[in-house]
Design a protein around this motif. Structure first.
Motif, PDB file in Angstrom:
ATOM      1  N   LEU A  68      10.989 -20.364   7.753  1.00  0.00           N
ATOM      2  CA  LEU A  68      10.247 -19.208   7.889  1.00  0.00           C
ATOM      3  C   LEU A  68       8.982 -19.316   8.865  1.00  0.00           C
ATOM      4  N   SER A  69       8.456 -20.546   8.307  1.00  0.00           N
ATOM      5  CA  SER A  69       7.062 -20.841   9.173  1.00  0.00           C
ATOM      6  C   SER A  69       7.236 -21.210  10.499  1.00  0.00           C
ATOM      7  N   LEU A  94      -7.871 -24.016  12.637  1.00  0.00           N
ATOM      8  CA  LEU A  94      -7.155 -25.387  12.553  1.00  0.00           C
ATOM      9  C   LEU A  94      -8.470 -26.124  12.351  1.00  0.00           C
ATOM     10  N   LEU A  95      -9.672 -25.757  12.273  1.00  0.00           N
ATOM     11  CA  LEU A  95     -10.703 -27.019  12.076  1.00  0.00           C
ATOM     12  C   LEU A  95     -11.277 -26.555  10.416  1.00  0.00           C
ATOM     13  N   LEU A  96     -10.450 -25.608   9.653  1.00  0.00           N
ATOM     14  CA  LEU A  96     -10.875 -25.462   8.519  1.00  0.00           C
ATOM     15  C   LEU A  96     -10.019 -26.207   7.501  1.00  0.00           C
ATOM     16  N   SER A  97     -10.549 -26.737   6.288  1.00  0.00           N
ATOM     17  CA  SER A  97     -10.029 -27.338   5.305  1.00  0.00           C
ATOM     18  C   SER A  97      -8.711 -26.249   4.644  1.00  0.00           C
ATOM     19  N   ALA A 150      -7.472 -26.543   1.633  1.00  0.00           N
ATOM     20  CA  ALA A 150      -7.888 -26.198   0.402  1.00  0.00           C
ATOM     21  C   ALA A 150      -9.056 -24.940   0.493  1.00  0.00           C
ATOM     22  N   ALA A 151     -10.088 -25.121   1.454  1.00  0.00           N
ATOM     23  CA  ALA A 151     -10.668 -24.003   1.661  1.00  0.00           C
ATOM     24  C   ALA A 151     -10.085 -22.658   2.135  1.00  0.00           C
ATOM     25  N   ILE A 152      -9.175 -22.840   2.969  1.00  0.00           N
ATOM     26  CA  ILE A 152      -8.445 -21.595   3.405  1.00  0.00           C
ATOM     27  C   ILE A 152      -7.776 -21.090   2.013  1.00  0.00           C
ATOM     28  N   ALA A 153      -7.051 -21.803   1.306  1.00  0.00           N
ATOM     29  CA  ALA A 153      -6.240 -21.496   0.184  1.00  0.00           C
ATOM     30  C   ALA A 153      -7.441 -20.635  -0.780  1.00  0.00           C
ATOM     31  N   ILE A 154      -8.676 -21.281  -1.378  1.00  0.00           N
ATOM     32  CA  ILE A 154      -9.334 -20.672  -2.083  1.00  0.00           C
ATOM     33  C   ILE A 154      -9.894 -19.288  -1.364  1.00  0.00           C
ATOM     34  N   THR A 155     -10.072 -19.162  -0.109  1.00  0.00           N
ATOM     35  CA  THR A 155     -10.489 -17.903   0.395  1.00  0.00           C
ATOM     36  C   THR A 155      -9.283 -16.749   0.215  1.00  0.00           C
ATOM     37  N   TYR A 156      -8.137 -17.240   0.672  1.00  0.00           N
ATOM     38  CA  TYR A 156      -7.036 -16.186   0.535  1.00  0.00           C
ATOM     39  C   TYR A 156      -6.828 -15.745  -0.924  1.00  0.00           C
ATOM     40  N   VAL A 184       3.923 -18.631   3.937  1.00  0.00           N
ATOM     41  CA  VAL A 184       4.179 -18.649   5.116  1.00  0.00           C
ATOM     42  C   VAL A 184       3.438 -18.046   6.019  1.00  0.00           C
ATOM     43  N   PHE A 185       2.712 -17.026   5.664  1.00  0.00           N
ATOM     44  CA  PHE A 185       1.527 -16.341   6.399  1.00  0.00           C
ATOM     45  C   PHE A 185       0.410 -17.205   6.819  1.00  0.00           C
ATOM     46  N   ILE A 186      -0.015 -18.016   5.687  1.00  0.00           N
ATOM     47  CA  ILE A 186      -1.345 -18.627   5.643  1.00  0.00           C
ATOM     48  C   ILE A 186      -1.058 -19.819   6.351  1.00  0.00           C
ATOM     49  N   VAL A 187       0.162 -20.384   6.372  1.00  0.00           N
ATOM     50  CA  VAL A 187       0.438 -21.817   7.221  1.00  0.00           C
ATOM     51  C   VAL A 187       0.525 -21.413   8.653  1.00  0.00           C
ATOM     52  N   SER A 188       1.188 -20.205   8.840  1.00  0.00           N
ATOM     53  CA  SER A 188       1.277 -19.879  10.421  1.00  0.00           C
ATOM     54  C   SER A 188      -0.134 -19.484  10.977  1.00  0.00           C
ATOM     55  N   TRP A 189      -0.897 -18.893   9.911  1.00  0.00           N
ATOM     56  CA  TRP A 189      -2.250 -18.402  10.516  1.00  0.00           C
ATOM     57  C   TRP A 189      -3.165 -19.708  11.079  1.00  0.00           C
ATOM     58  N   GLN A 190      -2.841 -20.780  10.184  1.00  0.00           N
ATOM     59  CA  GLN A 190      -3.828 -21.909  10.210  1.00  0.00           C
ATOM     60  C   GLN A 190      -3.147 -22.911  11.422  1.00  0.00           C
ATOM     61  N   PHE A 191      -1.993 -22.815  11.685  1.00  0.00           N
ATOM     62  CA  PHE A 191      -1.368 -23.854  12.383  1.00  0.00           C
ATOM     63  C   PHE A 191      -0.990 -23.310  14.005  1.00  0.00           C
ATOM     64  N   ILE A 192      -0.885 -22.135  14.046  1.00  0.00           N
ATOM     65  CA  ILE A 192      -0.549 -21.343  15.308  1.00  0.00           C
ATOM     66  C   ILE A 192      -1.750 -21.820  16.570  1.00  0.00           C
ATOM     67  N   PRO A 193      -2.720 -21.959  16.261  1.00  0.00           N
ATOM     68  CA  PRO A 193      -3.735 -22.303  17.210  1.00  0.00           C
ATOM     69  C   PRO A 193      -3.259 -23.557  17.879  1.00  0.00           C
ATOM     70  N   PHE A 194      -3.181 -24.436  16.883  1.00  0.00           N
ATOM     71  CA  PHE A 194      -2.762 -25.926  17.472  1.00  0.00           C
ATOM     72  C   PHE A 194      -1.386 -25.769  18.301  1.00  0.00           C
TER      73      PHE A 194
END
Length: 280
Positions: free
Chosen positions: A64-65, A98-101, A103-109, A144-154
């Motif tokens: 899915l990702s 992509l520069l964010l941790s 763990a920090a992204i998970a806590i925020t979401y 899947v959404f959060i993973v995609s949001w984080q790694f699409i820039p790379f």
């Protein structure tokens, strides 16, 4: 010139892998003495009814990702390959996630998606006021959404570099022949990015096998075992149940699975020694 990199690879790659392989044939709680266990760990893990579910969840999130990231990354990469100054600014902004941790992204979401105090109740948006992490299908979608949001820039950056290597004369010739931008995209850009797509897909697929910190903080594998991927299963066995032997079995399985998927994608992509201009 190669020796320093080879030494680093052996010390931090080969030696730990051999150690984990040896540990998979032992019984160890992480503190006490290590005792040989033969093939008992392998038999217990491979016969565990929870293992197929972890494999299924891992492949579900992987597929899915990949399906979400690949088209969006490709389109963004093509867009950002333009020479306009504002596109360079957008490229910098797109790269921030992509520069964010993780763990920090998970806590925020996790805070934003809280059904009682999150973004939905705060803005009085009914479609956002759901138990996103408490329902199996929604939890997988959120991951899947959060993973995609984080790694699409790379991956967009990878495609951006690939597009800029395509000779402009090909587009000029296509324009003279009357081909529009859509036709040029499917007839020139996509075929020329064949090996770039294979490289990006390999990084996505193999990288998805190691998703741990984001899922651990976000759902801890829940609800139930809906998001219990192999990496999280390995952690729970090794560091929560103190079963280092079975955890090492899963670690070796992850390495073999990643290697097999990488070789499969390489084979599907064909020879990478050919010129990118022959990608069509």
């Amino acid at each position: 010139m190669v020796l320093p990199a080879l030494v680093m690879f052996v010390v931090f790659g080969v030696v730990p892998l051999v150690g984990v392989l040896a540990l998979s044939f032992t019984q160890w709680d992480g503190l006490g003495p290590i005792h040989p266990a033969g093939l008992s760990n392998w038999r217990s893990v491979l016969s565990d009814p929870t293992l197929p579910h972890s494999i299924f969840v891992t492949f579900e999130i992987m597929i899915l990702s990949w399906a979400v990231q690949t088209p969006i990354s490709l389109l963004l990469g093509v867009f950002l390959a333009g020479r306009q100054r504002y596109r360079a600014l957008l490229a910098v902004l797109y790269f921030i996630p992509l520069l964010l941790s993780s763990a920090a992204i998970a806590i925020t979401y996790k805070a934003l998606l809280d059904p009682n105090f999150g973004l939905g109740p705060g803005l009085h948006l009914d479609f956002l006021t759901q138990d996103w992490l408490g329902k199996s299908n929604l939890a997988v979608g959120v991951v899947v959404f959060i993973v995609s949001w984080q790694f699409i820039p790379f991956h967009s950056l990878i495609y951006q570099g690939g597009v800029r290597q395509i000779p402009t004369t090909m587009y000029e010739a296509a324009s003279i022949d009357g081909a529009g931008r859509v036709r040029q995209f499917f007839s020139i850009t996509v075929p020329q990015l064949k090996y770039t797509i294979i490289t990006s897909s390999t990084l996505m697929v193999v990288g998805s096998l190691t998703f741990f910190d984001l899922i651990f903080v976000l759902t801890a594998g829940g609800p139930g075992d809906a998001t219990r991927v192999l990496a999280l299963d390995m952690y729970k066995r090794g560091f929560m149940s103190n079963q280092m032997g079975p955890a090492s079995v899963i670690a070796v399985f992850l390495v073999l699975l990643g290697l097999a998927l990488a070789l499969l994608l390489r084979r599907l992509g064909g020879s990478t020694t050919a010129s990118q201009q022959e990608g069509a």
